[in-house]
Design a protein around this motif. Sequence first.
Motif, PDB file in Angstrom:
ATOM      1  N   SER A 196      41.529  44.338 154.835  1.00 15.57           N
ATOM      2  CA  SER A 196      42.629  43.559 155.051  1.00 15.57           C
ATOM      3  C   SER A 196      43.798  43.330 153.364  1.00 15.57           C
ATOM      4  O   SER A 196      43.088  42.742 152.970  1.00 15.57           O
ATOM      5  CB  SER A 196      43.248  43.179 156.011  1.00 15.57           C
TER       6      SER A 196
ATOM      7  N   LEU B   7      46.897  42.159 153.919  1.00 16.12           N
ATOM      8  CA  LEU B   7      48.686  41.712 154.541  1.00 16.12           C
ATOM      9  C   LEU B   7      48.399  40.388 153.961  1.00 16.12           C
ATOM     10  O   LEU B   7      47.440  39.653 154.751  1.00 16.12           O
ATOM     11  CB  LEU B   7      48.718  42.220 155.478  1.00 16.12           C
TER      12      LEU B   7
ATOM     13  N   GLY C  92      57.912  45.923 157.750  1.00 19.21           N
ATOM     14  CA  GLY C  92      57.705  45.956 158.785  1.00 19.21           C
ATOM     15  C   GLY C  92      56.069  45.726 159.073  1.00 19.21           C
ATOM     16  O   GLY C  92      56.501  45.372 160.754  1.00 19.21           O
ATOM     17  N   LYS C  93      55.625  45.453 158.630  1.00 19.99           N
ATOM     18  CA  LYS C  93      54.366  44.738 159.328  1.00 19.99           C
ATOM     19  C   LYS C  93      54.255  42.923 159.159  1.00 19.99           C
ATOM     20  O   LYS C  93      53.585  42.563 159.998  1.00 19.99           O
ATOM     21  CB  LYS C  93      52.782  45.144 158.151  1.00 19.99           C
ATOM     22  N   GLN C  94      55.336  42.532 158.636  1.00 17.05           N
ATOM     23  CA  GLN C  94      55.765  41.366 158.892  1.00 17.05           C
ATOM     24  C   GLN C  94      54.515  40.362 157.857  1.00 17.05           C
ATOM     25  O   GLN C  94      54.191  39.271 158.536  1.00 17.05           O
ATOM     26  CB  GLN C  94      55.906  40.097 160.292  1.00 17.05           C
ATOM     27  N   SER C  95      54.420  40.473 156.924  1.00 12.72           N
ATOM     28  CA  SER C  95      53.278  40.369 156.068  1.00 12.72           C
ATOM     29  C   SER C  95      54.524  39.348 154.538  1.00 12.72           C
ATOM     30  O   SER C  95      55.197  39.918 154.303  1.00 12.72           O
ATOM     31  CB  SER C  95      53.081  41.366 154.956  1.00 12.72           C
TER      32      SER C  95
ATOM     33  N   PHE D  19      57.269  48.513 153.940  1.00 13.78           N
ATOM     34  CA  PHE D  19      55.908  48.939 154.368  1.00 13.78           C
ATOM     35  C   PHE D  19      56.110  46.828 154.798  1.00 13.78           C
ATOM     36  O   PHE D  19      55.322  47.342 156.310  1.00 13.78           O
ATOM     37  CB  PHE D  19      55.040  49.248 154.214  1.00 13.78           C
ATOM     38  N   LEU D  20      55.447  46.303 153.743  1.00 12.96           N
ATOM     39  CA  LEU D  20      55.511  45.427 153.570  1.00 12.96           C
ATOM     40  C   LEU D  20      56.235  43.988 154.901  1.00 12.96           C
ATOM     41  O   LEU D  20      55.772  43.584 156.122  1.00 12.96           O
ATOM     42  CB  LEU D  20      54.949  44.427 152.752  1.00 12.96           C
TER      43      LEU D  20
END
Length: 628
Positions: free
Chosen positions: A63, A65, A442-445, A439-440
């Motif tokens: 991964s 993230l 959106g991934k809650q990173s 994108f980050l």
Amino acid sequence: MRFSELLRSLSFLSTLLYLAPVPSSAFYLPGVAPTSYKVGDRVPLNVNHLTPGTSPEDGELQSVLSFDYYHPAFRFCRPEGGPQKVRESLGSILFGDRILTSPFDLHMAQNESCKAVCEEKKFDQRSAKFVNRRIKQNYNINWLIDGLPAGEPLEDIETHEQFVSPGLPLGRIEDGQARLHNHYDIYVEYHEASKDELRVVGVLVAPMTRKDSRFAEDGNVDCGTGAEGLVLSEDGETSVVWTYGVYWIKSPTAWATRWDKLLASSDPKIHWFSLINSAVIVVFLTTMVAMILLRALRKDFARYNRLDQMNLDDLSGTSAVMEDGVQEDSGWKLVHGDVFRTPKNPLLLSVFLGNGAQLFVMTGITIAFAMFGLLSPSNRGSIGTVMIILYTIFGFVGGYVSARVYKTFGGEAWKQNIALTPVLIPGIVFATFFLLNLFLWGKQSSGAVPFPYMILIVAIWFLISVPLSFAGSWIGFKQPGIPAPVRTNQIPRQIPPSVGYLRPLPSMLIVGILPFGAIFVELYLIMKSIWSGKEIYYMFGFLFICYGLMIMTCATVTILMVYFLLCAENYRWHWRVFATAGASAGYVFLNALVYWMTKLKLGGLTGTIGFFASWAFVHKIYGSIKID
């Protein structure tokens, strides 16, 4: 207590005894003041984001993230009143750090064998699935005690040297099941500088999984025996009690050298060997090219200048002419009336060169600062912050170089040059960065840069960098253009078709790989440090040498390439040398793709160097001959 847990504790204690008496190696961290504590003073334990680690079986990263420590799914204990943000630098934020306070209660030189972090936590099915997946992806918890990263001891397979690897695993896999670490034995080393001046010099953490940790009826906590590991059920609710123990160990390690164990290199011999190998190859290549090229140029100068002293009409058709090779202009002298002709798209080329010069100066000074120890690893994000500051300040250099080159090319769209230099390349980079950041988000990173910091970057860009670039461009256009040593013909001559390695694509593939080879090893180690998160890169002396080798290689191979082009009567060398030397960036990108495919298991600088080296070479050789 289970036998494996006993062995784990004993191994940690033996590691501490091994690491504690290591003598200092004079690693000094300027600009960082030590914090001294008295016995009983509270020592802060701050938490950072959770980061993915490499698999111990195949070394792959599953991964990319990172997640905030207080992500709801992890069910970590929160301090009373909620976690507070710890002040961080801009570079630290951009590199993904999210440092917050924690409920861990540590007091200097006071041991605690068993203590609860907070009340019992409940994991539902969704949270259990989320956490189990992160355990299987080898996620690491990152703690900071007095600014020093907590870690676990590792041993180099070849040298058997022990060093501390930052971060501690969220859990471990046993019998194919993910087991959560819910108990931590924290071993803190401290150094007694003087009476009532105790300083933290080392942090090791032994994470353990204990299913039988619980609260007794009287309210006291029982940390359990570790006879059975804690498995989060994905079919129902699981109760978890977070516990920890703190053990203080006196150490002779000085505060100034406390980072030495964290900065230990796991493969120094390979590093030295690869650096010496690259240096020998580059120096040999540069020396051989310089000797061969100078010998050829001396013959060319002698032959061309001898022609100017002879009456070619009297020598026409004689054998002496054929023997000496004395004839009308040939080789690179044949294109002397076209070699300084304005290239195609001079505006775009000048903008690229200006930005490349800005990046070149920023990179060199940043590496030099780091090499002399001015960028301490304890100042998290200091390198990123300095890079942003220097790049912003050297917008003046970019504007000046772009304007001066464009004026030399005879460009007239000076307003477009001034506007595009600080906006075009940084705008493309920022747009790409912003898109990836979406994108980050959106991934809650936690790796996503917060929106206010994005606004701050734009403000720094337009309020500081752009005005400095405008000032540099204004001064550049006030300066005269760089005069050519020969006149340019009004009618351009026809260029014969290129053959073999002189074609654009083959020349880029051949020449671009040489500068890349000079920095390959350091590039690999930097990427390994970034992606693994278990090593801190600090070999800036090696990096500075590799940076110099890259500059030498770029200059050498592009000068050689432009000589071959001119001998082939191809005077359109400007874009060719920029793209040829810049092709090493393509190899860097290709290397990143290879690294991504092999190590990640997931569902314009060199061009500028080559251009200016070739430009100086062309000016030199055509200024050394006599032209009628």
